[in-house]
Design a protein around this motif. Sequence first.
Motif, short mmCIF file in Angstrom:
data_model
loop_
_atom_site.label_atom_id
_atom_site.label_comp_id
_atom_site.label_asym_id
_atom_site.label_seq_id
_atom_site.Cartn_x
_atom_site.Cartn_y
_atom_site.Cartn_z
N HIS A 97 13.37 -6.69 -17.52
CA HIS A 97 13.08 -7.64 -18.60
C HIS A 97 12.98 -6.89 -19.92
O HIS A 97 11.97 -6.25 -20.21
CB HIS A 97 11.76 -8.37 -18.31
CG HIS A 97 11.37 -9.43 -19.31
ND1 HIS A 97 10.91 -10.68 -18.96
CD2 HIS A 97 11.37 -9.43 -20.67
CE1 HIS A 97 10.64 -11.39 -20.05
NE2 HIS A 97 10.92 -10.66 -21.10
N HIS A 99 14.38 -6.91 -24.33
CA HIS A 99 15.05 -7.53 -25.49
C HIS A 99 15.43 -6.39 -26.43
O HIS A 99 15.04 -6.37 -27.59
CB HIS A 99 14.10 -8.47 -26.25
CG HIS A 99 13.37 -9.51 -25.46
ND1 HIS A 99 13.64 -10.85 -25.55
CD2 HIS A 99 12.34 -9.41 -24.59
CE1 HIS A 99 12.80 -11.53 -24.78
NE2 HIS A 99 12.00 -10.68 -24.19
N HIS A 267 10.42 -17.48 -19.37
CA HIS A 267 9.20 -16.90 -19.95
C HIS A 267 8.17 -18.01 -19.80
O HIS A 267 8.30 -19.06 -20.46
CB HIS A 267 9.37 -16.59 -21.44
CG HIS A 267 10.15 -15.35 -21.76
ND1 HIS A 267 11.48 -15.21 -21.53
CD2 HIS A 267 9.74 -14.18 -22.32
CE1 HIS A 267 11.88 -14.01 -21.94
NE2 HIS A 267 10.84 -13.37 -22.42
N HIS A 290 5.88 -13.05 -17.50
CA HIS A 290 4.59 -13.04 -18.21
C HIS A 290 3.49 -13.56 -17.25
O HIS A 290 2.87 -12.78 -16.54
CB HIS A 290 4.63 -13.86 -19.50
CG HIS A 290 5.33 -13.17 -20.62
ND1 HIS A 290 4.76 -12.13 -21.32
CD2 HIS A 290 6.57 -13.33 -21.17
CE1 HIS A 290 5.61 -11.72 -22.26
NE2 HIS A 290 6.72 -12.43 -22.17
N ASP A 342 9.48 -5.43 -21.17
CA ASP A 342 9.61 -6.52 -22.15
C ASP A 342 9.91 -5.96 -23.54
O ASP A 342 9.55 -6.54 -24.56
CB ASP A 342 8.33 -7.37 -22.20
CG ASP A 342 8.52 -8.66 -23.01
OD1 ASP A 342 7.50 -9.24 -23.46
OD2 ASP A 342 9.68 -9.07 -23.19
#
Length: 431
Positions: A97, A99, A267, A290, A342
Amino acid sequence: MTNIQIDKPCWDILWINVNIATMAAGENKAERENVSKDDEDLGYLDYGIIKNAAIAISKGKIAWLGCMKDLAGIQYSVKQVIDGKHQWLTPGLIDCHTHIVFGGNRSNEFEMRLQGKSYEEIAKAGGGIISTVAATRNATYQELFKSAKKRLTALHNEGVTTVEIKSGYGLDLASEAKMLRVAKQLADALPVTVKKTFLGAHAIPTEYQNNSQGYIDEVCNNMLPDIAAKGLADAVDVFCENIGFTLKETEQVFEAAAKLNFPVKIHAEQLSNMKGAKLAAKYKALSADHLEYLCEDGVKAMHEANMTAVLLPGAYYFLRETKLPPMELLRKYNVPMAIATDSNPGSSPITSIQLMLNMACTLFRFTPLEALAGVTINAAKALGVDESKGKLAVGYDADIACWDIEQPAELAYQFGVNPLTSLMKEGCIVI
Ligand code: DI6
Ligand code: FE
């Protein structure tokens, strides 16, 4: 003559004199014979440990693994032998996970938050995700590629051989596609498998302010079909939250994704309990991520849908969250727990998977075994690649990390000194 030829394996590489944490609990005959009572008490069986072992690779896949003493009984030929000098081998690590493709950074907001502003206030004042969207739209392809490559290199140097990269900072078709193309090219630039996830439903772009339904229609009717036609993504994700999208909007995206045969992720329950994980279970999502505000019926639904829970200690730490995800319920219902960075500019500007191993234990009370499973076998499951990655077993990709450690728990115990001594990607030494 023919029989001898067939039985005598020809291996490309053979690691000898190593200790292996296969993460393939109970699958190896050798492992069961090789475990002392003390080891068993320490749950070594779960690590799938083979001590004083060897592992053979052929055509990028694991062809054989077992004890050195069993190797003595096999006639084989091999091109290259690597003496591991009693170091430890684990599966290559998986960050399921991230970004990591985005423009600019948000250190100014970090400062604002420490001056007392909340994450929501900053988001409502045009900061947050929207400010990174502006920076990402204005960045050239090369600028996005260069900064993302730096972040991926940091993860790779800590043992990562597979990574998931989300879009979600473009929020229009051209910019979302740009991000996904950067993610695709990263897989050519570095020896890392990249799974790409379309996260157009990350936030409402300014041009659709107060018209989230209009934007979700654009995501479902225009962006998704185009991304699918161009083969730019492997899965679809949605930020289901009060500052993200509603359950109804999330379901609309899941419906559109299902029609295009995309697996979905969510999410969910990051800042409140909107029952997003339960909705995702209805669509047999790969994972819900999460989950600080997840409750028992959500956990139950995830178990029944064979989903993976991806817990993100970096965002929990960076947002100074105090509500812990329901680890006890996830254990009670046997929901596999994965861990990831994340890595993103707003809530988790972290590119250290080894730090996540430690935080999973110190913040989320994971055992070191659960933490290692969280970045290997369970992370593979969260990406739908657990048939070929995440454990060391015959037929699996030879993604192997070699560590200068005394025991596997050290990987979660300490951070700062990077114990990775070499890394193999599909049978090739890359570090
Ligand atoms: N939840 C998060 O914590 C990140 N995205 C999401 O859906 C935050 C992304 C950002 O603030 O840039
Ligand atoms: Fe995220």
